[in-house]
Design a protein around this motif. Structure first.
Motif, PDB file in Angstrom:
ATOM      1  N   PRO A  70      31.391  43.012  14.881  1.00  0.00           N
ATOM      2  CA  PRO A  70      31.489  44.363  15.097  1.00  0.00           C
ATOM      3  C   PRO A  70      30.538  45.601  14.401  1.00  0.00           C
ATOM      4  O   PRO A  70      30.774  46.581  14.720  1.00  0.00           O
ATOM      5  N   GLN A  71      29.442  44.804  13.176  1.00  0.00           N
ATOM      6  CA  GLN A  71      28.564  45.927  13.201  1.00  0.00           C
ATOM      7  C   GLN A  71      27.238  46.045  14.316  1.00  0.00           C
ATOM      8  O   GLN A  71      27.002  47.440  14.267  1.00  0.00           O
ATOM      9  N   PHE A  72      26.756  45.053  15.116  1.00  0.00           N
ATOM     10  CA  PHE A  72      26.809  45.219  16.286  1.00  0.00           C
ATOM     11  C   PHE A  72      27.089  46.701  17.144  1.00  0.00           C
ATOM     12  O   PHE A  72      26.054  47.601  17.486  1.00  0.00           O
ATOM     13  N   LEU A  73      28.453  46.656  17.802  1.00  0.00           N
ATOM     14  CA  LEU A  73      28.816  47.022  18.469  1.00  0.00           C
ATOM     15  C   LEU A  73      29.060  48.212  17.825  1.00  0.00           C
ATOM     16  O   LEU A  73      28.698  49.498  18.023  1.00  0.00           O
ATOM     17  N   ASP A  74      29.602  48.333  16.710  1.00  0.00           N
ATOM     18  CA  ASP A  74      29.690  49.828  15.792  1.00  0.00           C
ATOM     19  C   ASP A  74      28.372  50.359  16.401  1.00  0.00           C
ATOM     20  O   ASP A  74      27.880  51.562  16.629  1.00  0.00           O
ATOM     21  N   GLU A  75      26.934  49.855  15.879  1.00  0.00           N
ATOM     22  CA  GLU A  75      25.117  50.782  16.001  1.00  0.00           C
ATOM     23  C   GLU A  75      25.370  50.985  17.536  1.00  0.00           C
ATOM     24  O   GLU A  75      25.235  51.854  17.984  1.00  0.00           O
ATOM     25  N   LEU A  76      25.579  50.410  18.343  1.00  0.00           N
ATOM     26  CA  LEU A  76      25.471  50.523  19.433  1.00  0.00           C
ATOM     27  C   LEU A  76      26.880  51.479  20.154  1.00  0.00           C
ATOM     28  O   LEU A  76      25.756  52.520  21.109  1.00  0.00           O
ATOM     29  N   LEU A  77      27.863  51.995  19.321  1.00  0.00           N
ATOM     30  CA  LEU A  77      28.494  53.215  20.297  1.00  0.00           C
ATOM     31  C   LEU A  77      28.209  54.232  19.430  1.00  0.00           C
ATOM     32  O   LEU A  77      27.368  54.909  20.020  1.00  0.00           O
ATOM     33  N   ARG A  78      27.287  54.482  18.688  1.00  0.00           N
ATOM     34  CA  ARG A  78      26.937  55.141  17.675  1.00  0.00           C
ATOM     35  C   ARG A  78      25.088  55.838  18.470  1.00  0.00           C
ATOM     36  O   ARG A  78      25.238  56.835  18.856  1.00  0.00           O
ATOM     37  N   MET A  79      24.781  54.817  18.638  1.00  0.00           N
ATOM     38  CA  MET A  79      23.716  54.979  19.746  1.00  0.00           C
ATOM     39  C   MET A  79      24.151  55.366  20.683  1.00  0.00           C
ATOM     40  O   MET A  79      23.104  56.548  21.286  1.00  0.00           O
TER      41      MET A  79
ATOM     42  N   ARG B  30      38.848  45.118  26.040  1.00  0.00           N
ATOM     43  CA  ARG B  30      37.225  46.198  26.669  1.00  0.00           C
ATOM     44  C   ARG B  30      37.136  47.560  25.763  1.00  0.00           C
ATOM     45  O   ARG B  30      37.425  47.818  25.484  1.00  0.00           O
ATOM     46  N   PHE B  31      35.805  47.712  26.485  1.00  0.00           N
ATOM     47  CA  PHE B  31      34.816  48.829  25.953  1.00  0.00           C
ATOM     48  C   PHE B  31      35.807  49.983  25.724  1.00  0.00           C
ATOM     49  O   PHE B  31      35.658  50.960  24.716  1.00  0.00           O
ATOM     50  N   ASP B  32      37.003  50.638  26.804  1.00  0.00           N
ATOM     51  CA  ASP B  32      36.770  51.620  26.984  1.00  0.00           C
ATOM     52  C   ASP B  32      38.355  51.388  25.785  1.00  0.00           C
ATOM     53  O   ASP B  32      38.115  52.460  24.810  1.00  0.00           O
ATOM     54  N   ASP B  33      38.624  50.519  25.595  1.00  0.00           N
ATOM     55  CA  ASP B  33      39.519  49.951  24.192  1.00  0.00           C
ATOM     56  C   ASP B  33      38.937  50.258  22.996  1.00  0.00           C
ATOM     57  O   ASP B  33      39.271  50.262  21.766  1.00  0.00           O
ATOM     58  N   ALA B  34      38.069  49.435  22.462  1.00  0.00           N
ATOM     59  CA  ALA B  34      36.786  49.065  21.581  1.00  0.00           C
ATOM     60  C   ALA B  34      36.498  50.829  21.240  1.00  0.00           C
ATOM     61  O   ALA B  34      37.021  50.894  19.872  1.00  0.00           O
ATOM     62  N   VAL B  35      36.423  51.348  21.913  1.00  0.00           N
ATOM     63  CA  VAL B  35      35.632  53.388  21.297  1.00  0.00           C
ATOM     64  C   VAL B  35      36.960  54.202  20.963  1.00  0.00           C
ATOM     65  O   VAL B  35      36.851  54.748  20.777  1.00  0.00           O
ATOM     66  N   ARG B  36      38.066  53.702  21.604  1.00  0.00           N
ATOM     67  CA  ARG B  36      39.043  54.579  21.511  1.00  0.00           C
ATOM     68  C   ARG B  36      39.519  54.083  20.369  1.00  0.00           C
ATOM     69  O   ARG B  36      39.703  55.221  19.475  1.00  0.00           O
ATOM     70  N   THR B  37      40.198  53.085  19.870  1.00  0.00           N
ATOM     71  CA  THR B  37      39.913  53.098  17.873  1.00  0.00           C
ATOM     72  C   THR B  37      38.592  53.473  16.982  1.00  0.00           C
ATOM     73  O   THR B  37      38.870  53.586  16.059  1.00  0.00           O
TER      74      THR B  37
ATOM     75  N   ARG C  14      39.513  34.787  13.021  1.00  0.00           N
ATOM     76  CA  ARG C  14      40.336  35.917  12.653  1.00  0.00           C
ATOM     77  C   ARG C  14      40.354  37.211  12.024  1.00  0.00           C
ATOM     78  O   ARG C  14      41.797  37.827  13.451  1.00  0.00           O
ATOM     79  N   ARG C  15      39.689  37.558  12.098  1.00  0.00           N
ATOM     80  CA  ARG C  15      39.586  39.280  12.072  1.00  0.00           C
ATOM     81  C   ARG C  15      38.863  39.605  13.008  1.00  0.00           C
ATOM     82  O   ARG C  15      38.020  39.349  13.967  1.00  0.00           O
ATOM     83  N   THR C  16      39.910  41.112  13.320  1.00  0.00           N
ATOM     84  CA  THR C  16      39.213  41.980  14.187  1.00  0.00           C
ATOM     85  C   THR C  16      38.969  42.786  14.630  1.00  0.00           C
ATOM     86  O   THR C  16      38.350  42.914  13.211  1.00  0.00           O
ATOM     87  N   TRP C  17      38.562  43.752  15.712  1.00  0.00           N
ATOM     88  CA  TRP C  17      37.141  44.369  15.258  1.00  0.00           C
ATOM     89  C   TRP C  17      38.183  45.771  14.422  1.00  0.00           C
ATOM     90  O   TRP C  17      37.562  46.948  13.894  1.00  0.00           O
ATOM     91  N   VAL C  18      39.696  45.953  14.909  1.00  0.00           N
ATOM     92  CA  VAL C  18      40.129  46.585  13.891  1.00  0.00           C
ATOM     93  C   VAL C  18      40.386  46.706  12.486  1.00  0.00           C
ATOM     94  O   VAL C  18      40.405  47.338  11.429  1.00  0.00           O
ATOM     95  N   ASP C  19      40.800  45.202  12.003  1.00  0.00           N
ATOM     96  CA  ASP C  19      39.948  44.517  10.621  1.00  0.00           C
ATOM     97  C   ASP C  19      38.853  45.478  10.077  1.00  0.00           C
ATOM     98  O   ASP C  19      38.852  46.068   9.150  1.00  0.00           O
TER      99      ASP C  19
END
Ligand SMILES: NC(=O)c1ccc[n+]([C@@H]2O[C@H](COP(=O)([O-])OP(=O)(O)OC[C@H]3O[C@@H](n4cnc5c(N)ncnc54)[C@H](OP(=O)(O)O)[C@@H]3O)[C@@H](O)[C@H]2O)c1
Length: 259
Positions: free
Chosen positions: A139-148, A197-204, A242-247
């Motif tokens: 998730p750290q990578f996805l977070d960084e990707l969204l920031r970039m 989905r990417f749009d769901d990840a972006v929404r949260t 077990r740990r989710t993106w929202v966690d």
């Protein structure tokens, strides 16, 4: 068991070291610069030049190979560096080398993934008994990707791309299981608990950061886009973490996010 961890100062290394120490492993950790801490013995080694690699592997039973250089000198570090490491480990009589790779390296046509796949092949062809663990995205990578991808304002991305974020702490747990069970001579996959989905990840992500940045949808072209939208980064391997993106978002940004 005496274990060497390469790339121990990175995201996954930070999750692996305390778990190994807590479980009673004798841990040696590599970095390209002198470090101390985490209750382990740090050694300086550079896979791109080979400096310190022979010394690093000497006297260990197993290697967790996490070091990687996704953005520069990838061939030198990931492919040639892995070859150096495997050669040195064979000479030192290492009993098990676990290489951490990524789900989709054999499907998604990214240059970095081609190098990771080549490194897997180096490990499999080497003389040291081996296991490859392919994990999905942290998730750290996805977070960084969204920031970039939102540097210019809106979050730019293909809304239908599928991802399956996995907690690095849970990947660390899998790595320890693999060390205990011994070399498998094969590839094991491990992913997070849900496919997003990417749009769901972006929404949260926007909710967690109280961001108003809109999603500017684009469509990734060609085979790359097709693979990313059809689950090239996703695994059906069970069990999952077990740990989710929202966690992750809740822990990182300190506020509860609606799913
Ligand atoms: N990030 C993800 O989402 C993800 C998902 C699945 C699998 N993986 C894989 O998991 C592994 C660890 O990922 P990560 O996110 O923890 O990576 P990371 O944070 O980028 O850490 C990688 C480490 O590699 C070391 N390194 C870079 N160049 C090196 C060189 N020339 N010689 C020796 N070490 C070098 C660096 O350590 P120093 O600067 O201290 O030398 C760095 O801390 C990688 O193989 C990656 O492909 C990552």
């Amino acid at each position: 068991m005496r274990v060497l961890v390469t790339g121990a100062g990175g995201t996954l290394g930070g999750a692996v070291l305390p778990r190994l120490v807590a479980e009673g492993f004798e841990v040696r950790a590599t970095s390209r610069r002198a470090r101390t801490g985490s209750g382990v013995r740090w050694v300086v080694a550079d896979l791109a030049t080979g400096a310190g690699v022979d010394e690093a592997v000497s006297g260990v039973d197993a290697v967790l190979h996490l070091a990687s250089s996704p953005t520069r000198r990838t061939h030198q570090v990931d492919v040639l560096g892995t070859r150096r490491l495997v050669g040195a480990a064979a000479t030192a009589g290492v009993q098990h080398l676990v290489y951490v790779s990524i789900v989709g390296v054999d499907r998604v046509p990214y240059s970095y993934y081609r190098h990771k796949l080549a490194a897997e092949q180096v490990v499999a062809a080497g003389e040291v008994p081996w296991t490859v663990l392919r994990a999905t995205q942290f998730p750290q990578f996805l977070d960084e990707l969204l920031r970039m991808s939102s540097k210019l304002g809106p979050v730019i991305g293909d809304r239908a791309v599928l991802a399956q974020p996995v907690d690095p702490g849970e990947v660390a747990g899998e790595l320890i299981e693999l060390l205990r069970s011994g070399a498998q001579g094969g590839i094991v996959e491990f992913g997070g608990p849900e496919v997003l989905r990417f749009d769901d990840a972006v929404r949260t992500w926007r909710q967690a950061r109280r961001s108003r940045r809109p999603l500017l949808p684009i469509r990734f072209p060609g085979r790359l886009g097709r693979e990313l939208r059809s689950g090239g980064l996703v695994t059906e391997a069970r069990p999952t973490g077990r740990r989710t993106w929202v966690d992750y978002l809740t822990d990182t940004y300190g506020r509860t996010v609606a799913r």
